[in-house]
Design a protein around this motif. Structure first.
Motif, mmCIF file in Angstrom:
data_model
loop_
_atom_site.group_PDB
_atom_site.id
_atom_site.type_symbol
_atom_site.label_atom_id
_atom_site.label_comp_id
_atom_site.label_asym_id
_atom_site.label_seq_id
_atom_site.Cartn_x
_atom_site.Cartn_y
_atom_site.Cartn_z
ATOM 1 N N GLY A 111 0.767 -1.235 0.000
ATOM 2 C CA GLY A 111 0.000 0.000 0.000
ATOM 3 C C GLY A 111 0.799 1.285 0.000
ATOM 4 N N ALA A 112 2.120 1.228 -0.201
ATOM 5 C CA ALA A 112 2.889 2.474 -0.188
ATOM 6 C C ALA A 112 4.051 2.450 -1.175
ATOM 7 C CB ALA A 112 3.407 2.768 1.229
ATOM 8 N N VAL A 113 4.998 1.554 -0.973
ATOM 9 C CA VAL A 113 6.267 1.612 -1.711
ATOM 10 C C VAL A 113 6.091 1.555 -3.234
ATOM 11 C CG1 VAL A 113 8.489 0.470 -2.078
ATOM 12 C CG2 VAL A 113 7.592 0.767 0.252
ATOM 13 N N PRO A 114 5.301 0.616 -3.798
ATOM 14 C CA PRO A 114 5.164 0.612 -5.267
ATOM 15 C C PRO A 114 4.639 1.939 -5.804
ATOM 16 C CG PRO A 114 4.309 -1.430 -4.344
ATOM 17 C CD PRO A 114 4.569 -0.522 -3.188
ATOM 18 N N ALA A 115 3.663 2.516 -5.125
ATOM 19 C CA ALA A 115 3.096 3.782 -5.589
ATOM 20 C C ALA A 115 4.102 4.923 -5.466
ATOM 21 C CB ALA A 115 1.831 4.108 -4.793
ATOM 22 N N MET A 116 4.927 4.906 -4.420
ATOM 23 C CA MET A 116 5.934 5.948 -4.251
ATOM 24 C C MET A 116 6.941 5.903 -5.395
ATOM 25 S SD MET A 116 6.346 5.431 -0.127
ATOM 26 C CE MET A 116 7.563 6.704 0.215
ATOM 27 N N VAL A 117 7.350 4.706 -5.783
ATOM 28 C CA VAL A 117 8.286 4.568 -6.896
ATOM 29 C C VAL A 117 7.627 5.014 -8.202
ATOM 30 C CG1 VAL A 117 9.629 2.914 -8.247
ATOM 31 C CG2 VAL A 117 9.582 2.727 -5.743
ATOM 32 N N PHE A 118 6.371 4.626 -8.394
ATOM 33 C CA PHE A 118 5.640 5.010 -9.603
ATOM 34 C C PHE A 118 5.511 6.529 -9.695
ATOM 35 C CE2 PHE A 118 1.787 5.902 -12.035
ATOM 36 C CZ PHE A 118 1.966 5.115 -13.169
ATOM 37 N N LEU A 119 5.230 7.166 -8.562
ATOM 38 C CA LEU A 119 5.139 8.625 -8.543
ATOM 39 C C LEU A 119 6.436 9.258 -9.031
ATOM 40 C CD1 LEU A 119 3.908 11.388 -7.724
ATOM 41 C CD2 LEU A 119 4.756 10.946 -5.400
ATOM 42 N N GLY A 120 7.559 8.765 -8.514
ATOM 43 C CA GLY A 120 8.839 9.337 -8.889
ATOM 44 C C GLY A 120 9.194 9.126 -10.341
ATOM 45 N N LEU A 121 8.984 7.909 -10.822
ATOM 46 C CA LEU A 121 9.425 7.570 -12.177
ATOM 47 C C LEU A 121 8.475 8.068 -13.262
ATOM 48 C CD1 LEU A 121 10.744 3.911 -11.687
ATOM 49 C CD2 LEU A 121 12.031 6.055 -11.661
ATOM 50 N N MET A 122 7.168 7.962 -13.008
ATOM 51 C CA MET A 122 6.210 8.170 -14.081
ATOM 52 C C MET A 122 5.397 9.462 -13.990
ATOM 53 S SD MET A 122 6.932 5.459 -15.719
ATOM 54 C CE MET A 122 5.661 5.482 -16.982
ATOM 55 N N MET A 123 5.130 9.947 -12.778
ATOM 56 C CA MET A 123 4.188 11.062 -12.657
ATOM 57 C C MET A 123 4.842 12.399 -12.349
ATOM 58 S SD MET A 123 0.880 9.158 -10.931
ATOM 59 C CE MET A 123 -0.251 10.522 -11.269
ATOM 60 N N MET A 124 5.971 12.393 -11.642
ATOM 61 C CA MET A 124 6.615 13.667 -11.347
ATOM 62 C C MET A 124 7.046 14.425 -12.605
ATOM 63 S SD MET A 124 6.210 14.375 -8.284
ATOM 64 C CE MET A 124 6.980 15.977 -8.552
ATOM 65 N N PRO A 125 7.454 13.751 -13.684
ATOM 66 C CA PRO A 125 7.762 14.526 -14.892
ATOM 67 C C PRO A 125 6.586 15.376 -15.372
ATOM 68 C CG PRO A 125 8.686 12.331 -15.087
ATOM 69 C CD PRO A 125 7.860 12.322 -13.847
ATOM 70 N N PHE A 126 5.344 14.876 -15.189
ATOM 71 C CA PHE A 126 4.177 15.671 -15.578
ATOM 72 C C PHE A 126 3.950 16.809 -14.589
ATOM 73 C CE2 PHE A 126 3.203 11.387 -17.274
ATOM 74 C CZ PHE A 126 3.122 11.705 -18.620
ATOM 75 N N TYR A 127 3.971 16.483 -13.295
ATOM 76 C CA TYR A 127 3.727 17.506 -12.276
ATOM 77 C C TYR A 127 4.785 18.605 -12.327
ATOM 78 C CZ TYR A 127 0.355 14.480 -9.802
ATOM 79 O OH TYR A 127 -0.716 13.716 -9.442
ATOM 80 N N TYR A 128 6.042 18.192 -12.258
ATOM 81 C CA TYR A 128 7.125 19.175 -12.160
ATOM 82 C C TYR A 128 7.371 19.851 -13.506
ATOM 83 C CZ TYR A 128 11.227 21.279 -9.970
ATOM 84 O OH TYR A 128 12.119 22.167 -9.440
ATOM 85 N N GLY A 129 7.286 19.062 -14.582
ATOM 86 C CA GLY A 129 7.546 19.616 -15.906
ATOM 87 C C GLY A 129 6.519 20.644 -16.325
ATOM 88 N N SER A 130 5.270 20.465 -15.929
ATOM 89 C CA SER A 130 4.222 21.417 -16.305
ATOM 90 C C SER A 130 4.226 22.647 -15.406
ATOM 91 C CB SER A 130 2.848 20.751 -16.251
ATOM 92 O OG SER A 130 2.543 20.349 -14.931
ATOM 93 N N ARG A 131 5.026 22.603 -14.321
ATOM 94 C CA ARG A 131 5.173 23.718 -13.391
ATOM 95 C C ARG A 131 3.873 24.065 -12.665
ATOM 96 N NH1 ARG A 131 9.831 24.084 -11.577
ATOM 97 N NH2 ARG A 131 9.766 26.315 -11.156
#
Length: 568
Positions: free
Chosen positions: A86-106
């Motif tokens: 319930g935590a670690v897989p999602a944390m890794v997914f956030l870093g690898l796959m979703m932060m580029p959208f969040y951070y990149g879009s500013r």
């Protein structure tokens, strides 16, 4: 059973010194708050390790300490699913796959991404929903601390609530997110410094690890699956308290977990404060490393309490009181003050994280966007500070709602299934499906929330049967995801998609983009941030220490080993 601690003046000195440090951090960081982005996002200037520890500490609030110890004393070893599934897989997914959208879009918040990807209606709905949910959870943290202080040292609960809320208000209003995050780093180390001697001392009382396991097997106070991680999860005869393996993997491991860790702005805000794209991506992955091993010092005390505190099994004490009961049994005079300081720190970490996320979303996503747009930046800085006060006051009222639940994890998972699970479905579709129509964002979220609420109503009315309230919540999360996806597909079938040029930086395959957020970053770090973002977007090779992928893969490998070797 009297849980009152025999605390001395020396013990209370720990608390006093800690509170002085907390307030001092607020005073010092206030000097660095010159703009609204400084206040709400730390000027996007912090290194990965600071962001990672704050990311982790924001989740290890009093609710986790009390709730996971309660689950450990009530359900046993299967509670590790909250970490390993319930935590670690999602944390890794956030870093690898979703932060580029969040951070990149500013974007400055998670709801703001929904405005860019979908439309203003979706943005307004989710901004309101998040504001309500996050302040309710802040109330849970406030209640948890008031309960502990009342039980352990006898201060009346209303007084405890007011004192603790006042301290959080003081440093959060002064230093904003920077003060909150630096305090979260301090709080993490204090919490660990308390949990290690509590766990070691408890194990010494029960004959070590072997003695603990042997006695739990003999007494069966946790049931037949209390020492098995995956035991009782079969579809034919499910006896695991968290449900069968489908409910665990889909409800907890996929929908609930990913819904919380990848779309909850309380957590994502810490990664958005990082100094560049690489640091933002590595933030949740670095945090996942200690997260994997925290059950050793958070759940184990619950197992120990199941043996040393028989009043838990008899019902004389609620499972929420497992941790304070164990402190009284194990912690010697002189370390009681450390326990009190750590529990106060845990509360402050959780509540301050929620309050800072609340004031950011209400200021940027509601006030600036729909109420008073186009004002000077200093105006929104003042609004943010005032909303911090309002958020704390509302959380005080929300604390009394949490008091009606015997196990606060039941309440948290119920909120999670209704508010977070649908959001993840909308995000995962919106980020990876360019065709998804703008209107599908809103109606998918509404349908998902109704699906989860329907399961909860059915369980409470006796129409549906589950092994526990939390098992019902996991099933509700699965239904939320299914309802959201189904309605999103149906609405998209009848509506037009957004033009591709409007999706640059917001969906998979459209990564090379200009800044999309409502306000560009200030000159501070601007050049470095843009350079790093373009390196990631174009696939330019990063230095090994800056590349999040090897670290993320290593974390998943260790996680798999833990799941197949522990508690079998």
């Amino acid at each position: 059973m009297d849980l009152r601690l025999d605390a001395t003046a020396f013990d209370y000195s720990f608390v006093v010194v800690y509170l002085i440090f907390v307030i001092a951090i607020g005073v010092v960081t206030k000097r660095k708050v010159l703009t609204s982005e400084d206040y709400f996002l730390s000027g996007r200037s912090l290194p990965a390790w600071i962001c990672a520890l704050a990311f982790l500490s924001a989740n290890i609030g009093a609710t986790e300490l009390l709730g996971m110890a309660a689950n450990g004393s009530q359900y046993g070893l299967p509670t590790v699913h909250y970490y390993w599934i319930g935590a670690v897989p999602a944390m890794v997914f956030l870093g690898l796959m979703m932060m580029p959208f969040y951070y990149g879009s500013r974007v400055r918040s998670v709801p703001e991404y929904l405005r860019l990807r979908f439309n203003r209606a979706t943005h307004l709905y989710q901004s309101i929903i998040f504001s309500v949910a996050t302040i309710l959870i802040a109330g849970v943290n406030l209640f948890a601390l008031a309960l502990i202080i009342n039980v352990l040292i006898g201060i009346p609960m209303p007084v405890s609530i007011l004192i603790a809320a006042g301290v959080v208000l003081l440093y959060t209003a002064m230093g904003g997110l920077t003060a909150t995050m630096y305090n979260e780093v301090l709080q993490f180390f204090i919490i660990v410094a308390f949990l290690i001697p509590l766990t070691v001392g408890g194990l010494a009382r029960v004959g070590g690890v072997d003695g603990l396991l042997e006695t739990l097997n003999q007494t069966q106070v946790l049931g037949k699956d209390g020492l098995s991680v995956w035991g009782g999860t079969g579809l034919g005869n499910t006896t695991n308290p968290y449900g069968n393996w489908i409910a665990l993997l889909l409800g907890m491991g996929f929908v609930n977990s990913f819904g919380y860790w990848t779309t909850n702005f309380t957590e994502v805000q810490r990664a958005l404060s990082a100094k560049d794209m690489s640091a933002a991506q590595r933030t949740p992955i670095i945090a996942a490393i200690p997260k994997m091993f925290l059950p050793l010092i958070i759940i184990t005390p619950g197992l120990i309490a199941a043996l040393l505190v028989p009043e838990l099994a008899s019902g004389e004490l609620a499972h929420n009181e497992a941790l304070p009961a164990l402190i009284g049994e194990v912690m010697p005079t002189g370390l009681v003050g450390l326990a009190l300081a750590a529990l106060i720190a845990a509360f402050m970490a959780g509540m301050a994280a929620n309050v800072s996320a609340f004031n950011t979303v209400v200021t940027y996503d509601l006030w600036q966007t729909y109420v008073r747009p186009g004002q000077k930046d200093t105006y929104y800085l003042k609004v943010g500070r005032r909303l911090t006060v309002a958020g704390v006051l509302i959380a005080i009222g929300a604390a009394f709602i949490a008091a009606t639940f015997n196990n606060i994890q039941d309440y948290l998972q119920l909120l999670q299934s209704i508010f977070s699970a649908p959001l993840f479905a909308t995000f995962i579709l919106g980020m990876f499906w360019k065709r998804m129509a703008p209107e599908a964002g809103l109606w998918g979220l509404v349908a998902g929330a109704l699906g989860a609420a329907g399961v909860q109503v059915g369980y409470m009315a006796g129409w549906l049967e589950f092994n526990s309230q939390q098992a019902a919540s996991f099933t509700g999360s699965g239904m939320a995801f299914v309802f959201d996806v189904a309605v999103s597909v149906l609405v998209t079938w009848r509506r037009e998609a957004k033009p591709l040029e409007e999706l640059d930086g917001l969906v998979w395959g459209r990564a090379n983009m200009e800044i999309q957020g409502a306000q560009p970053a200030p000159d501070l770090h601007r050049v470095a941030v843009k350079e790093r973002r373009q390196m990631v977007a174009t696939g330019t090779k990063l230095d090994l220490k800056d590349n999040p992928w090897p670290l993320g893969i290593a974390v998943i490998v260790v996680l798999i080993i833990l799941n197949v070797t522990v508690g079998q």
